[in-house]
Design a protein around this motif. Structure first.
Motif, short mmCIF file in Angstrom:
data_model
loop_
_atom_site.label_atom_id
_atom_site.label_comp_id
_atom_site.label_asym_id
_atom_site.label_seq_id
_atom_site.Cartn_x
_atom_site.Cartn_y
_atom_site.Cartn_z
N ASP A 66 0.94 -1.21 0.03
CA ASP A 66 -0.04 -0.06 -0.12
C ASP A 66 0.99 1.33 -0.16
O ASP A 66 1.24 1.72 0.96
CB ASP A 66 -0.99 -0.05 1.28
N LEU A 67 1.46 1.85 -1.19
CA LEU A 67 2.19 2.69 -1.18
C LEU A 67 1.65 3.96 -0.77
O LEU A 67 2.43 5.10 -0.37
CB LEU A 67 2.55 2.89 -2.50
N GLU A 68 0.29 4.22 -0.38
CA GLU A 68 -0.05 5.31 0.19
C GLU A 68 0.11 5.44 1.53
O GLU A 68 -0.19 6.34 2.09
CB GLU A 68 -1.75 5.21 -0.01
N ALA A 69 0.49 4.32 2.29
CA ALA A 69 0.31 4.46 3.80
C ALA A 69 2.03 4.35 4.17
O ALA A 69 2.29 5.04 5.14
CB ALA A 69 -0.10 2.76 4.18
N ILE A 70 2.99 3.79 3.57
CA ILE A 70 4.01 3.63 4.32
C ILE A 70 5.22 3.38 3.17
O ILE A 70 5.08 3.03 2.12
CB ILE A 70 4.09 2.33 5.17
N ASP A 71 6.59 3.74 3.65
CA ASP A 71 7.60 3.62 2.80
C ASP A 71 8.83 3.23 3.68
O ASP A 71 9.45 4.14 4.27
CB ASP A 71 8.15 5.06 1.79
N ILE A 72 9.00 1.88 3.74
CA ILE A 72 10.14 1.41 4.61
C ILE A 72 11.49 1.39 3.68
O ILE A 72 11.34 0.84 2.83
CB ILE A 72 9.67 -0.02 5.07
N PRO A 73 12.42 1.98 4.07
CA PRO A 73 13.78 1.93 3.29
C PRO A 73 14.09 0.41 3.15
O PRO A 73 13.83 -0.40 4.19
CB PRO A 73 14.56 2.95 3.92
N ASP A 74 14.56 0.08 2.15
CA ASP A 74 15.28 -1.33 1.70
C ASP A 74 16.09 -1.87 2.84
O ASP A 74 16.23 -2.95 3.17
CB ASP A 74 15.72 -1.33 0.53
N ASP A 75 17.13 -0.93 3.23
CA ASP A 75 18.16 -1.22 4.28
C ASP A 75 17.67 -1.53 5.75
O ASP A 75 18.58 -1.82 6.65
CB ASP A 75 19.33 -0.66 4.22
N VAL A 76 16.36 -1.21 6.05
CA VAL A 76 15.81 -1.37 7.43
C VAL A 76 15.87 -2.97 7.93
O VAL A 76 15.44 -3.92 7.05
CB VAL A 76 14.51 -0.83 7.73
N GLN A 77 16.53 -3.13 8.91
CA GLN A 77 16.45 -4.67 9.55
C GLN A 77 15.11 -4.97 10.36
O GLN A 77 14.59 -3.97 10.80
CB GLN A 77 17.50 -4.47 10.53
N VAL A 78 14.80 -6.20 10.34
CA VAL A 78 13.82 -6.44 10.96
C VAL A 78 13.57 -6.32 12.55
O VAL A 78 12.59 -5.61 12.87
CB VAL A 78 13.38 -8.17 10.85
N GLN A 79 14.85 -5.97 13.13
CA GLN A 79 15.11 -6.01 14.46
C GLN A 79 14.60 -4.38 14.64
O GLN A 79 14.04 -3.94 15.87
CB GLN A 79 16.44 -6.15 14.91
N THR A 80 14.75 -3.72 13.66
CA THR A 80 14.53 -2.11 13.88
C THR A 80 13.29 -1.77 13.88
O THR A 80 12.50 -1.31 14.71
CB THR A 80 15.11 -1.29 12.63
N LEU A 81 12.37 -2.54 12.92
CA LEU A 81 10.90 -2.69 13.04
C LEU A 81 10.41 -3.28 14.38
O LEU A 81 9.16 -2.69 14.82
CB LEU A 81 10.38 -3.86 11.75
N VAL A 82 10.87 -4.25 14.89
CA VAL A 82 10.41 -4.83 16.06
C VAL A 82 10.82 -3.77 16.97
O VAL A 82 9.62 -3.44 17.94
CB VAL A 82 11.01 -5.98 16.37
N ARG A 83 11.86 -3.05 17.22
CA ARG A 83 12.15 -2.02 18.25
C ARG A 83 11.06 -0.86 18.11
O ARG A 83 10.38 -0.47 19.18
CB ARG A 83 13.44 -1.47 18.17
N ILE A 84 10.77 -0.38 16.89
CA ILE A 84 9.87 0.54 16.70
C ILE A 84 8.44 0.29 17.37
O ILE A 84 7.78 0.98 17.96
CB ILE A 84 9.77 1.07 15.22
#
Length: 120
Positions: A66-84
């Motif tokens: 859903d490009l309208e909602a979010i733009d997660i950079p390609d280099d973001v690690q899963v651990q970063t998403l979990v921390r957020i």
């Protein structure tokens, strides 16, 4: 990649009959084990940590479609998403009765919003 993430999510959630009905409390408790595993806390469950990561990654993968909602950079690690997501849950305890998928979405959209240029 998206199919692999969905497969991981389904594999970890298949054991719980109501896995798709997780609320914020269940996700927060599950993700606490992830923090414990990272810190080497005795009794922290790696399966629970994996379930936390799989759930968040699955929601993130769907959101990226859903490009309208979010733009997660390609280099973001899963651990970063979990921390957020963990930080969002800690900062918003009054929302923990809501569906986990909605809380993950809010946390990630807040962290990685799209700009008007990206929506084109």
């Amino acid at each position: 990649m998206k199919r692999a993430a969905l497969a991981v999510l389904l594999a970890f959630c298949a054991g719980a009959a109501n896995a798709h009905y997780w609320d914020g409390r269940v996700l927060a408790e599950t993700c606490e084990h992830g923090e414990g595993v990272e810190k080497g806390v005795p009794g922290a469950l790696e399966v629970e940590a994996g379930a936390c990561m799989g759930y968040i990654l699955g929601v993130a993968e769907v959101l990226e479609d859903d490009l309208e909602a979010i733009d997660i950079p390609d280099d973001v690690q899963v651990q970063t998403l979990v921390r957020i997501v963990r930080e969002y849950l800690e900062e918003n305890p009054m929302e923990l009765d809501q569906p986990a998928r909605k809380l993950v979405r809010r946390a990630l959209v807040e962290a990685y919003p799209t700009t008007p240029q990206q929506k084109k």
